[in-house]
Design a protein around this motif. Sequence first.
Motif, PDB file in Angstrom:
ATOM      1  N   ASP A   1       0.844  -1.194   0.000  1.00 29.67           N
ATOM      2  CA  ASP A   1       0.000   0.000   0.000  1.00 29.67           C
ATOM      3  C   ASP A   1       0.880   1.244   0.000  1.00 29.67           C
ATOM      4  OD1 ASP A   1       0.843   0.253   2.712  1.00 29.67           O
ATOM      5  OD2 ASP A   1      -0.859  -0.957   3.362  1.00 29.67           O
TER       6      ASP A   1
ATOM      7  N   ASP B   1       1.212   3.607   2.206  1.00 28.77           N
ATOM      8  CA  ASP B   1       1.928   3.853   3.460  1.00 28.77           C
ATOM      9  C   ASP B   1       3.250   3.095   3.474  1.00 28.77           C
ATOM     10  OD1 ASP B   1       2.078   4.644   6.419  1.00 28.77           O
ATOM     11  OD2 ASP B   1       2.131   2.452   6.537  1.00 28.77           O
ATOM     12  N   ALA B   2       3.220   1.824   3.074  1.00 35.45           N
ATOM     13  CA  ALA B   2       4.454   1.037   3.016  1.00 35.45           C
ATOM     14  C   ALA B   2       5.424   1.628   2.008  1.00 35.45           C
ATOM     15  CB  ALA B   2       4.129  -0.412   2.653  1.00 35.45           C
TER      16      ALA B   2
ATOM     17  N   TYR C   1      13.134   5.132   4.226  1.00 33.99           N
ATOM     18  CA  TYR C   1      14.168   4.236   4.757  1.00 33.99           C
ATOM     19  C   TYR C   1      15.358   4.161   3.804  1.00 33.99           C
ATOM     20  CZ  TYR C   1      16.436  -0.111   6.177  1.00 33.99           C
ATOM     21  OH  TYR C   1      17.361  -1.055   6.559  1.00 33.99           O
TER      22      TYR C   1
ATOM     23  N   ARG D   1       7.115   4.682   3.592  1.00 35.45           N
ATOM     24  CA  ARG D   1       8.061   4.298   4.639  1.00 35.45           C
ATOM     25  C   ARG D   1       9.340   3.710   4.047  1.00 35.45           C
ATOM     26  NH1 ARG D   1       6.563   0.247   7.305  1.00 35.45           N
ATOM     27  NH2 ARG D   1       4.510  -0.232   6.424  1.00 35.45           N
ATOM     28  N   LYS D   2       9.211   2.889   3.009  1.00 38.58           N
ATOM     29  CA  LYS D   2      10.389   2.274   2.399  1.00 38.58           C
ATOM     30  C   LYS D   2      11.214   3.287   1.606  1.00 38.58           C
ATOM     31  CE  LYS D   2      10.437  -2.093   3.615  1.00 38.58           C
ATOM     32  NZ  LYS D   2      11.599  -2.678   4.324  1.00 38.58           N
TER      33      LYS D   2
ATOM     34  N   ALA E   1       5.308  -5.748   2.800  1.00 42.39           N
ATOM     35  CA  ALA E   1       5.361  -4.622   3.733  1.00 42.39           C
ATOM     36  C   ALA E   1       4.007  -3.928   3.758  1.00 42.39           C
ATOM     37  CB  ALA E   1       6.452  -3.639   3.335  1.00 42.39           C
ATOM     38  N   THR E   2       3.392  -3.868   4.928  1.00 39.34           N
ATOM     39  CA  THR E   2       2.164  -3.122   5.172  1.00 39.34           C
ATOM     40  C   THR E   2       1.917  -3.126   6.672  1.00 39.34           C
ATOM     41  OG1 THR E   2      -0.212  -2.914   4.721  1.00 39.34           O
ATOM     42  CG2 THR E   2       0.668  -5.136   4.906  1.00 39.34           C
ATOM     43  N   LYS E   3       1.234  -2.111   7.170  1.00 36.79           N
ATOM     44  CA  LYS E   3       0.822  -2.091   8.571  1.00 36.79           C
ATOM     45  C   LYS E   3      -0.636  -2.502   8.724  1.00 36.79           C
ATOM     46  CE  LYS E   3       4.112   1.202  10.536  1.00 36.79           C
ATOM     47  NZ  LYS E   3       4.282   2.456  11.298  1.00 36.79           N
ATOM     48  N   ASN E   4      -1.283  -2.812   7.594  1.00 38.69           N
ATOM     49  CA  ASN E   4      -2.679  -3.234   7.609  1.00 38.69           C
ATOM     50  C   ASN E   4      -2.748  -4.753   7.784  1.00 38.69           C
ATOM     51  OD1 ASN E   4      -5.271  -4.211   6.591  1.00 38.69           O
ATOM     52  ND2 ASN E   4      -5.639  -2.084   5.975  1.00 38.69           N
ATOM     53  N   PRO E   5      -3.270  -5.255   8.919  1.00 38.35           N
ATOM     54  CA  PRO E   5      -3.269  -6.703   9.170  1.00 38.35           C
ATOM     55  C   PRO E   5      -4.060  -7.493   8.126  1.00 38.35           C
ATOM     56  CG  PRO E   5      -3.815  -5.494  11.170  1.00 38.35           C
ATOM     57  CD  PRO E   5      -3.827  -4.511  10.059  1.00 38.35           C
TER      58      PRO E   5
ATOM     59  N   MET F   1      -2.040  -7.791   4.951  1.00 37.07           N
ATOM     60  CA  MET F   1      -0.940  -8.729   5.110  1.00 37.07           C
ATOM     61  C   MET F   1      -1.427 -10.171   5.079  1.00 37.07           C
ATOM     62  SD  MET F   1       2.315  -9.226   5.491  1.00 37.07           S
ATOM     63  CE  MET F   1       3.121  -7.744   6.135  1.00 37.07           C
TER      64      MET F   1
END
Length: 307
Positions: free
Chosen positions: A110, A112-113, A120, A116-117, A241-245, A248
Amino acid sequence: MTRPRRHIEGQVVAITRRCFDRNHFMRPDTTMHDIAEYVFGRSTQKNNVEIHAAMVMSNHLHIILTDLKGRRSHFMRDAMSGIARARNKDLERSDHFWDGRQYCDTILLDRDAEERKLLYTWLNPVVADLVERADQWPGFKIMPKDWGQTIRVPKPDVFFGRRSPEYVEFTPQPPPGYGHMSLEEVRAHFEGLLKQAEDALIAARAREKRRVKCLNDLVNLDPFSRPDSPSPTGTLSPRFATKNPQTMVAAIARERAFRSEYARQRERWLNGHKRVVFPCGTLWLRHNAPVTCQAHDPTEAGLACTM
Protein backbone atom coordinates in the motif's frame (compact mmCIF):
# COMPACT_ATOMS: atom_id res chain seq x y z
CA MET A 1 12.73 -27.94 -6.16
CA THR A 2 13.63 -24.42 -5.02
CA ARG A 3 10.78 -22.21 -3.87
CA PRO A 4 9.18 -20.55 -6.91
CA ARG A 5 9.07 -16.78 -7.12
CA ARG A 6 5.83 -14.99 -7.86
CA HIS A 7 6.40 -11.88 -9.96
CA ILE A 8 3.39 -9.93 -11.20
CA GLU A 9 3.41 -7.13 -13.76
CA GLY A 10 3.04 -3.81 -11.98
CA GLN A 11 4.25 -4.85 -8.52
CA VAL A 12 5.97 -2.12 -6.48
CA VAL A 13 8.96 -3.58 -4.65
CA ALA A 14 11.87 -2.69 -2.39
CA ILE A 15 15.07 -4.59 -3.18
CA THR A 16 18.22 -4.96 -1.09
CA ARG A 17 21.52 -6.68 -1.95
CA ARG A 18 24.66 -6.98 0.20
CA CYS A 19 28.33 -7.39 -0.66
CA PHE A 20 30.20 -10.55 0.19
CA ASP A 21 31.25 -10.69 3.85
CA ARG A 22 30.01 -7.06 4.24
CA ASN A 23 33.15 -5.74 2.52
CA HIS A 24 33.08 -2.09 1.44
CA PHE A 25 33.53 -2.94 -2.22
CA MET A 26 31.13 -0.17 -3.26
CA ARG A 27 32.72 2.71 -1.36
CA PRO A 28 31.26 5.93 -2.87
CA ASP A 29 34.16 6.99 -5.06
CA THR A 30 33.68 8.45 -8.53
CA THR A 31 34.37 5.18 -10.35
CA MET A 32 31.78 3.26 -8.34
CA HIS A 33 29.22 6.02 -8.85
CA ASP A 34 29.75 5.93 -12.63
CA ILE A 35 29.56 2.13 -12.75
CA ALA A 36 26.31 2.00 -10.79
CA GLU A 37 24.68 4.80 -12.77
CA TYR A 38 25.56 3.21 -16.11
CA VAL A 39 24.60 -0.32 -15.12
CA PHE A 40 21.26 0.65 -13.57
CA GLY A 41 20.43 2.83 -16.54
CA ARG A 42 21.19 0.04 -19.00
CA SER A 43 19.30 -2.61 -17.02
CA THR A 44 16.31 -0.31 -16.55
CA GLN A 45 16.06 0.21 -20.30
CA LYS A 46 16.41 -3.47 -21.10
CA ASN A 47 13.97 -4.86 -18.55
CA ASN A 48 11.21 -2.26 -18.41
CA VAL A 49 11.28 -1.21 -14.78
CA GLU A 50 10.73 2.24 -13.30
CA ILE A 51 13.17 3.26 -10.55
CA HIS A 52 11.75 5.54 -7.85
CA ALA A 53 14.62 5.53 -5.36
CA ALA A 54 18.12 4.11 -5.01
CA MET A 55 20.95 4.36 -2.51
CA VAL A 56 24.21 2.52 -3.20
CA MET A 57 25.98 2.27 0.14
CA SER A 58 29.54 1.03 0.65
CA ASN A 59 28.58 -2.60 1.26
CA HIS A 60 24.91 -2.87 0.27
CA LEU A 61 22.32 -1.19 -1.90
CA HIS A 62 18.63 -0.32 -1.81
CA ILE A 63 16.29 0.13 -4.78
CA ILE A 64 12.57 0.96 -4.96
CA LEU A 65 10.99 0.20 -8.33
CA THR A 66 7.83 -0.68 -10.20
CA ASP A 67 8.19 -3.93 -12.12
CA LEU A 68 6.17 -3.05 -15.23
CA LYS A 69 6.54 -6.39 -17.03
CA GLY A 70 7.41 -8.88 -14.28
CA ARG A 71 11.09 -8.82 -15.22
CA ARG A 72 12.78 -7.60 -12.03
CA SER A 73 14.73 -10.85 -11.66
CA HIS A 74 16.24 -10.12 -15.08
CA PHE A 75 16.85 -6.52 -14.04
CA MET A 76 18.70 -7.69 -10.94
CA ARG A 77 20.66 -10.34 -12.83
CA ASP A 78 21.89 -7.79 -15.38
CA ALA A 79 22.56 -5.00 -12.87
CA MET A 80 24.25 -7.12 -10.21
CA SER A 81 26.41 -8.91 -12.77
CA GLY A 82 27.40 -5.61 -14.37
CA ILE A 83 28.35 -4.00 -11.06
CA ALA A 84 30.27 -7.07 -9.85
CA ARG A 85 32.29 -7.53 -13.02
CA ALA A 86 33.11 -3.85 -13.50
CA ARG A 87 33.98 -3.15 -9.88
CA ASN A 88 36.02 -6.34 -9.57
CA LYS A 89 37.98 -5.21 -12.62
CA ASP A 90 38.49 -1.81 -11.01
CA LEU A 91 39.65 -3.38 -7.72
CA GLU A 92 41.82 -5.96 -9.53
CA ARG A 93 40.06 -8.90 -7.92
CA SER A 94 38.09 -11.87 -9.26
CA ASP A 95 36.39 -13.45 -6.24
CA HIS A 96 32.76 -13.31 -5.12
CA PHE A 97 31.33 -9.80 -5.01
CA TRP A 98 27.81 -10.36 -3.66
CA ASP A 99 26.56 -12.18 -0.59
CA GLY A 100 25.61 -15.77 -1.40
CA ARG A 101 21.99 -15.30 -0.36
CA GLN A 102 19.35 -14.12 -2.82
CA TYR A 103 18.54 -10.46 -2.92
CA CYS A 104 15.75 -9.35 -0.57
CA ASP A 105 12.58 -8.59 -2.54
CA THR A 106 9.79 -6.95 -0.49
CA ILE A 107 6.44 -6.19 -2.15
CA LEU A 108 4.98 -2.89 -0.97
CA LEU A 109 1.28 -3.54 -0.48
CA ASP A 110 0.00 0.00 0.00
CA ARG A 111 0.98 3.64 -0.21
CA ASP A 112 1.93 3.85 3.46
CA ALA A 113 4.45 1.04 3.02
CA GLU A 114 5.71 2.73 -0.13
CA GLU A 115 6.38 6.02 1.70
CA ARG A 116 8.06 4.30 4.64
CA LYS A 117 10.39 2.27 2.40
CA LEU A 118 11.28 5.29 0.28
CA LEU A 119 12.29 7.24 3.38
CA TYR A 120 14.17 4.24 4.76
CA THR A 121 16.14 4.00 1.52
CA TRP A 122 17.09 7.68 1.40
CA LEU A 123 17.88 7.92 5.11
CA ASN A 124 20.37 5.02 5.15
CA PRO A 125 23.54 7.17 5.17
CA VAL A 126 21.95 9.70 7.54
CA VAL A 127 20.97 7.07 10.12
CA ALA A 128 24.51 5.67 9.93
CA ASP A 129 25.99 9.13 10.69
CA LEU A 130 27.81 9.16 7.38
CA VAL A 131 26.28 12.41 6.15
CA GLU A 132 24.02 15.05 7.67
CA ARG A 133 21.46 14.92 4.86
CA ALA A 134 20.74 12.22 2.31
CA ASP A 135 21.55 14.37 -0.71
CA GLN A 136 25.13 14.77 0.56
CA TRP A 137 25.90 11.06 0.09
CA PRO A 138 28.56 10.96 -2.67
CA GLY A 139 27.56 7.53 -3.99
CA PHE A 140 24.92 6.76 -6.61
CA LYS A 141 21.41 7.65 -5.52
CA ILE A 142 17.99 8.47 -6.92
CA MET A 143 16.22 11.25 -5.01
CA PRO A 144 12.87 13.07 -5.48
CA LYS A 145 14.62 15.85 -7.42
CA ASP A 146 15.56 13.24 -10.07
CA TRP A 147 11.97 12.26 -10.89
CA GLY A 148 10.99 13.15 -14.42
CA GLN A 149 14.57 14.13 -15.31
CA THR A 150 16.21 12.11 -18.10
CA ILE A 151 19.70 11.04 -17.05
CA ARG A 152 22.20 10.50 -19.87
CA VAL A 153 25.11 8.38 -18.69
CA PRO A 154 28.40 7.91 -20.61
CA LYS A 155 30.07 4.52 -20.61
CA PRO A 156 32.63 4.32 -17.77
CA ASP A 157 36.28 3.84 -18.67
CA VAL A 158 36.56 0.63 -16.64
CA PHE A 159 35.58 -2.85 -17.94
CA PHE A 160 32.85 -2.10 -20.51
CA GLY A 161 33.82 -3.14 -24.03
CA ARG A 162 32.99 -2.06 -27.57
CA ARG A 163 29.60 -3.80 -27.57
CA SER A 164 28.40 -1.72 -24.65
CA PRO A 165 26.57 1.47 -25.71
CA GLU A 166 28.51 4.70 -25.43
CA TYR A 167 25.58 6.28 -23.59
CA VAL A 168 22.47 5.04 -21.82
CA GLU A 169 19.47 7.11 -20.84
CA PHE A 170 16.82 6.54 -18.20
CA THR A 171 14.24 8.66 -16.43
CA PRO A 172 13.48 8.01 -12.74
CA GLN A 173 9.78 8.38 -11.99
CA PRO A 174 7.75 9.26 -8.89
CA PRO A 175 6.14 6.28 -7.15
CA PRO A 176 2.60 5.23 -8.12
CA GLY A 177 -0.39 6.41 -6.13
CA TYR A 178 0.08 10.14 -6.66
CA GLY A 179 -1.64 10.62 -9.99
CA HIS A 180 -3.87 13.31 -8.47
CA MET A 181 -0.79 15.49 -7.88
CA SER A 182 1.53 17.26 -10.29
CA LEU A 183 5.16 16.19 -10.54
CA GLU A 184 6.22 19.30 -8.62
CA GLU A 185 3.69 18.55 -5.87
CA VAL A 186 4.86 14.95 -5.50
CA ARG A 187 8.49 16.08 -5.30
CA ALA A 188 7.60 18.70 -2.68
CA HIS A 189 5.60 16.15 -0.67
CA PHE A 190 8.48 13.69 -0.41
CA GLU A 191 11.14 16.34 0.05
CA GLY A 192 9.08 17.63 2.98
CA LEU A 193 8.80 14.17 4.53
CA LEU A 194 12.52 13.60 4.02
CA LYS A 195 13.52 16.94 5.56
CA GLN A 196 11.30 16.32 8.57
CA ALA A 197 12.93 12.93 9.16
CA GLU A 198 16.43 14.34 8.60
CA ASP A 199 15.79 17.20 11.05
CA ALA A 200 14.75 14.71 13.73
CA LEU A 201 17.90 12.64 13.18
CA ILE A 202 20.11 15.75 13.22
CA ALA A 203 18.56 16.86 16.51
CA ALA A 204 19.09 13.43 18.05
CA ARG A 205 22.69 13.40 16.85
CA ALA A 206 23.31 16.80 18.43
CA ARG A 207 21.83 15.68 21.76
CA GLU A 208 24.06 12.61 21.78
CA LYS A 209 27.08 14.62 20.59
CA ARG A 210 27.74 12.41 17.58
CA ARG A 211 29.46 13.62 14.42
CA VAL A 212 29.11 12.73 10.77
CA LYS A 213 32.01 11.33 8.79
CA CYS A 214 34.38 13.44 6.72
CA LEU A 215 33.71 13.20 2.97
CA ASN A 216 37.32 12.20 2.26
CA ASP A 217 37.00 9.35 4.74
CA LEU A 218 33.97 8.03 2.86
CA VAL A 219 35.48 8.05 -0.63
CA ASN A 220 38.89 6.78 0.54
CA LEU A 221 37.54 3.95 2.68
CA ASP A 222 39.49 0.71 2.23
CA PRO A 223 37.24 -1.35 -0.09
CA PHE A 224 38.55 -4.56 1.47
CA SER A 225 37.58 -3.51 4.99
CA ARG A 226 34.28 -4.33 6.66
CA PRO A 227 32.33 -3.13 9.70
CA ASP A 228 33.70 -3.92 13.15
CA SER A 229 30.24 -4.78 14.47
CA PRO A 230 29.25 -8.47 14.39
CA SER A 231 27.21 -9.63 11.42
CA PRO A 232 23.50 -9.97 12.27
CA THR A 233 22.28 -13.56 12.23
CA GLY A 234 18.83 -15.02 11.98
CA THR A 235 17.33 -11.89 10.39
CA LEU A 236 14.23 -12.37 8.26
CA SER A 237 13.77 -10.99 4.76
CA PRO A 238 10.17 -9.72 4.71
CA ARG A 239 8.19 -10.78 1.67
CA PHE A 240 5.57 -8.05 2.11
CA ALA A 241 5.36 -4.62 3.73
CA THR A 242 2.16 -3.12 5.17
CA LYS A 243 0.82 -2.09 8.57
CA ASN A 244 -2.68 -3.23 7.61
CA PRO A 245 -3.27 -6.70 9.17
CA GLN A 246 -6.01 -7.69 6.72
CA THR A 247 -3.87 -6.74 3.74
CA MET A 248 -0.94 -8.73 5.11
CA VAL A 249 -3.06 -11.82 5.80
CA ALA A 250 -4.50 -11.71 2.28
CA ALA A 251 -1.04 -11.37 0.73
CA ILE A 252 0.35 -14.32 2.71
CA ALA A 253 -2.66 -16.46 1.80
CA ARG A 254 -2.25 -15.59 -1.88
CA GLU A 255 1.45 -16.52 -1.76
CA ARG A 256 0.70 -19.89 -0.14
CA ALA A 257 -2.04 -20.63 -2.66
CA PHE A 258 0.38 -19.79 -5.47
CA ARG A 259 3.03 -22.21 -4.20
CA SER A 260 0.51 -25.01 -3.73
CA GLU A 261 -1.01 -24.55 -7.18
CA TYR A 262 2.40 -24.15 -8.81
CA ALA A 263 3.58 -27.46 -7.32
CA ARG A 264 0.38 -29.21 -8.48
CA GLN A 265 0.55 -27.88 -12.03
CA ARG A 266 4.28 -28.51 -12.29
CA GLU A 267 3.75 -32.15 -11.38
CA ARG A 268 1.05 -32.48 -14.05
CA TRP A 269 3.29 -30.74 -16.59
CA LEU A 270 6.22 -33.06 -15.86
CA ASN A 271 3.90 -36.04 -16.24
CA GLY A 272 3.01 -34.98 -19.78
CA HIS A 273 -0.43 -33.43 -19.32
CA LYS A 274 -1.22 -31.07 -22.16
CA ARG A 275 -3.81 -28.81 -20.55
CA VAL A 276 -1.72 -27.28 -17.79
CA VAL A 277 -2.25 -23.69 -16.65
CA PHE A 278 0.26 -22.37 -14.16
CA PRO A 279 -0.80 -19.79 -11.57
CA CYS A 280 -0.37 -16.10 -12.17
CA GLY A 281 3.12 -14.92 -11.30
CA THR A 282 5.00 -18.03 -12.42
CA LEU A 283 8.45 -16.73 -13.26
CA TRP A 284 11.12 -19.15 -14.50
CA LEU A 285 8.88 -21.41 -16.57
CA ARG A 286 7.06 -18.45 -18.09
CA HIS A 287 10.34 -17.14 -19.49
CA ASN A 288 11.98 -20.46 -20.35
CA ALA A 289 9.23 -22.84 -21.47
CA PRO A 290 6.05 -22.57 -23.59
CA VAL A 291 3.63 -22.70 -20.65
CA THR A 292 0.28 -20.97 -20.13
CA CYS A 293 -0.33 -18.87 -17.01
CA GLN A 294 -3.48 -17.48 -15.47
CA ALA A 295 -4.23 -13.77 -15.77
CA HIS A 296 -3.51 -11.65 -12.71
CA ASP A 297 -6.11 -10.00 -10.51
CA PRO A 298 -5.92 -6.24 -11.22
CA THR A 299 -7.28 -5.44 -7.74
CA GLU A 300 -4.49 -7.27 -5.91
CA ALA A 301 -2.67 -5.19 -3.30
CA GLY A 302 0.90 -4.24 -4.20
CA LEU A 303 0.26 -3.29 -7.83
CA ALA A 304 0.93 0.20 -9.10
CA CYS A 305 -2.71 0.48 -10.21
CA THR A 306 -3.96 -0.20 -6.64
CA MET A 307 -1.67 2.21 -4.80
